[in-house]
Write an enzyme that holds these catalytic residues in place. Sequence first.
Site, mmCIF file in Angstrom:
data_model
loop_
_atom_site.group_PDB
_atom_site.id
_atom_site.type_symbol
_atom_site.label_atom_id
_atom_site.label_comp_id
_atom_site.label_asym_id
_atom_site.label_seq_id
_atom_site.Cartn_x
_atom_site.Cartn_y
_atom_site.Cartn_z
ATOM 1 C CE1 TYR A 13 1.099 -7.552 20.617
ATOM 2 C CE2 TYR A 13 0.460 -9.193 19.503
ATOM 3 C CZ TYR A 13 1.285 -8.821 20.459
ATOM 4 O OH TYR A 13 2.561 -9.290 19.803
ATOM 5 C CG ASP A 30 5.243 -10.636 20.145
ATOM 6 O OD1 ASP A 30 5.107 -11.975 20.044
ATOM 7 O OD2 ASP A 30 5.944 -9.595 19.569
ATOM 8 C CG ASP A 90 10.615 -13.661 18.676
ATOM 9 O OD1 ASP A 90 9.862 -13.915 19.194
ATOM 10 O OD2 ASP A 90 10.685 -12.853 17.607
ATOM 11 C CG ASP A 148 13.739 0.528 30.136
ATOM 12 O OD1 ASP A 148 13.293 0.091 31.285
ATOM 13 O OD2 ASP A 148 14.154 2.410 30.298
ATOM 14 C CE LYS A 196 9.899 3.059 30.419
ATOM 15 N NZ LYS A 196 10.882 2.765 29.832
#
Length: 341
Positions: free
Chosen positions: A142, A247, A251, A223, A191
């Site tokens: 970001y 983020d 959700d 993942d 990751k």
Amino acid sequence: MKKNILILKGDGVGPEIVDEAIKVLKKVEKKFSHEFNLTYADFGGASIDKHGIPLTDETIQIALNSDSVLLGAVGGYKWENIEQSKRPEMGLLKLRKELNLYANIRPTKFYSQLSYSSPLKESITSKKIDFVIVRELTGGIYFGKKETEIIDGKKIAHDVMTYSEDEIRRIGIVAFEMALKLNKNITSVDKANVLHSSKLWREVMEDISKSYKSVPFNNMFVDNAAMQIISNPSQFGIMVTENMFGDILSDEASVITGSIGMAPSASLSSTTLGMYEPIHGSAPDIAGKNIANPIATIMSVAMMLKLSFGMNDESLAIENAVLKALDNNYRTVDIMPKDEK
Ligand code: IPM
Ligand code: MG
């Protein structure tokens, strides 16, 4: 207690849901004899319309001088096609950075009263689901170098994901302290099989875990975590992860409860100044109809009272009031049984 709270209603459903949360603040003020001094400032699209930019220096100054900030939501169709650097979302990122809100706390709680609206099977939701995503909020992709260049007449875009050891350590410590306090386990999500920034992330998290021997700790690839949130969410206590993974996963986690309209959040700094907001967006499709679910914002107020002001009883009173409203079958359309809509 006397507290100064900056209110940023923002765009879309923002003003509607914040107005409901203010009613709750006023009630707490009266019942527990506090003084909440509310200040209002422009933010997001509303600020673009007035000042040409989503976040003015004046709003930043007021925020810095407040004891905490309550935010609705930003963005909407009207500002979708303006230059990237002036979009409402950029105001939000700038505010997070200016207030040094590096720790984003996003709880996922399953409400049994709403079990019909969860997309998960009962065999999964019958086990206790109550975990917290601790998302790093002021670093990573970001805030890394971003550019679009033209090479041989073709566009190439870059977004760089950067993390320093110190940035990882400070969010790691927030997560481990929370795990200790709430008696929960920690899953660090990365990751590390592909990304350098994740390898460093894992190295630092493992190092911190040595100082918190009583906290059960494991690493998980992002993942796999995305899959486990759906297939076995009750395994999680605290999930700590970098900005973009957090983020996306938050959700995903929010739908477990049946509606993103139920999910509050806190963004914390190294002082008691925090910013509190629902995790959902400005929902322009339903704005102005007064049908948006205010619970995420009301629960964000509960988090503010507890985390910024140390008002534990007041916070609990709000949580209990929300549960009572659900027990008494009060529903907004997003959490209504299908046959009652
Ligand atoms: C969130 C939102 C923001 C983010 C957007 C609006 C910039 O999705 O708070 O999760 O990506 O952080
Ligand atoms: Mg998001």
